[in-house]
Write a protein that holds these residues in place. Structure first.
Motif, PDB file in Angstrom:
ATOM      1  N   SER A 109      31.962  22.611 -62.283  1.00 32.71           N
ATOM      2  CA  SER A 109      30.678  22.052 -62.726  1.00 32.71           C
ATOM      3  C   SER A 109      29.558  23.088 -62.564  1.00 32.71           C
ATOM      4  O   SER A 109      28.656  23.159 -63.405  1.00 32.71           O
ATOM      5  N   ASN A 110      29.597  23.904 -61.508  1.00 34.92           N
ATOM      6  CA  ASN A 110      28.614  24.978 -61.375  1.00 34.92           C
ATOM      7  C   ASN A 110      28.695  25.924 -62.569  1.00 34.92           C
ATOM      8  O   ASN A 110      27.683  26.313 -63.146  1.00 34.92           O
ATOM      9  N   TYR A 111      29.913  26.300 -62.945  1.00 33.87           N
ATOM     10  CA  TYR A 111      30.079  27.227 -64.063  1.00 33.87           C
ATOM     11  C   TYR A 111      29.610  26.588 -65.375  1.00 33.87           C
ATOM     12  O   TYR A 111      29.000  27.241 -66.218  1.00 33.87           O
ATOM     13  N   TYR A 112      29.891  25.306 -65.530  1.00 28.72           N
ATOM     14  CA  TYR A 112      29.534  24.609 -66.762  1.00 28.72           C
ATOM     15  C   TYR A 112      28.015  24.546 -66.930  1.00 28.72           C
ATOM     16  O   TYR A 112      27.482  24.770 -68.018  1.00 28.72           O
ATOM     17  N   PHE A 113      27.308  24.237 -65.838  1.00 30.86           N
ATOM     18  CA  PHE A 113      25.857  24.035 -65.951  1.00 30.86           C
ATOM     19  C   PHE A 113      25.051  25.321 -65.766  1.00 30.86           C
ATOM     20  O   PHE A 113      23.966  25.457 -66.333  1.00 30.86           O
ATOM     21  N   THR A 114      25.506  26.272 -64.967  1.00 31.81           N
ATOM     22  CA  THR A 114      24.692  27.457 -64.665  1.00 31.81           C
ATOM     23  C   THR A 114      25.296  28.750 -65.178  1.00 31.81           C
ATOM     24  O   THR A 114      24.627  29.783 -65.166  1.00 31.81           O
ATOM     25  N   GLY A 115      26.541  28.752 -65.564  1.00 29.29           N
ATOM     26  CA  GLY A 115      27.168  29.981 -66.035  1.00 29.29           C
ATOM     27  C   GLY A 115      27.772  30.821 -64.928  1.00 29.29           C
ATOM     28  O   GLY A 115      28.292  31.899 -65.194  1.00 29.29           O
TER      29      GLY A 115
END
Length: 132
Positions: A109-115
């Motif tokens: 989810s971190n990667y999905y929302f912040t890259g």
């Protein structure tokens, strides 16, 4: 006894008519017992040991009955990791699965929302000092 040719032992004397024994008779009987035990011990020591059992292709070793702590500290096969590693593989697969199930969705989810999987240290956040 009623069998012919077999004598029964004399009856034991009881009560005040019992024969008196010498005060040191128990020492003499103990010494006799000690003498017999010593004779038996030296006779068994003189006897040759049993010959080693023949080993052939299908002979199995005598089981070594110990516990896991002894195995951990004493068994060379265990210390040098000569045993089958499949159990260790299962253990580490279980540890990594627990890690992925616990932290995988959060990182995703971190990667999905912040890259990025993990935020930068001391980075900007959406919370400001005066926002509450």
């Amino acid at each position: 006894s009623s069998r012919p040719g077999v004598k029964s032992p004399p009856p034991l004397a009881r009560g005040p008519a019992a024969p008196r024994t010498h005060p040191a008779s128990h020492i003499f009987s103990a010494m006799g017992l000690l003498r017999v035990a010593t004779r038996l011990a030296t006779a068994s020591a003189r006897r040759p040991a049993a010959p080693a059992a023949r080993r052939c292709f299908a002979t199995r070793s005598q089981p070594r009955l110990g516990h896991n702590l002894e195995d951990h500290y004493d068994m060379a096969e265990f210390v040098c990791r000569m045993h089958n590693p499949l159990g260790e593989y299962f253990f580490w697969a279980n540890v990594s699965t627990c890690f992925m199930v616990t932290f995988g969705p959060m990182l995703h989810s971190n990667y999905y929302f912040t890259g990025r999987f993990l935020p930068k240290d001391q980075g900007n956040t959406q919370l400001c000092d005066d926002s509450w």
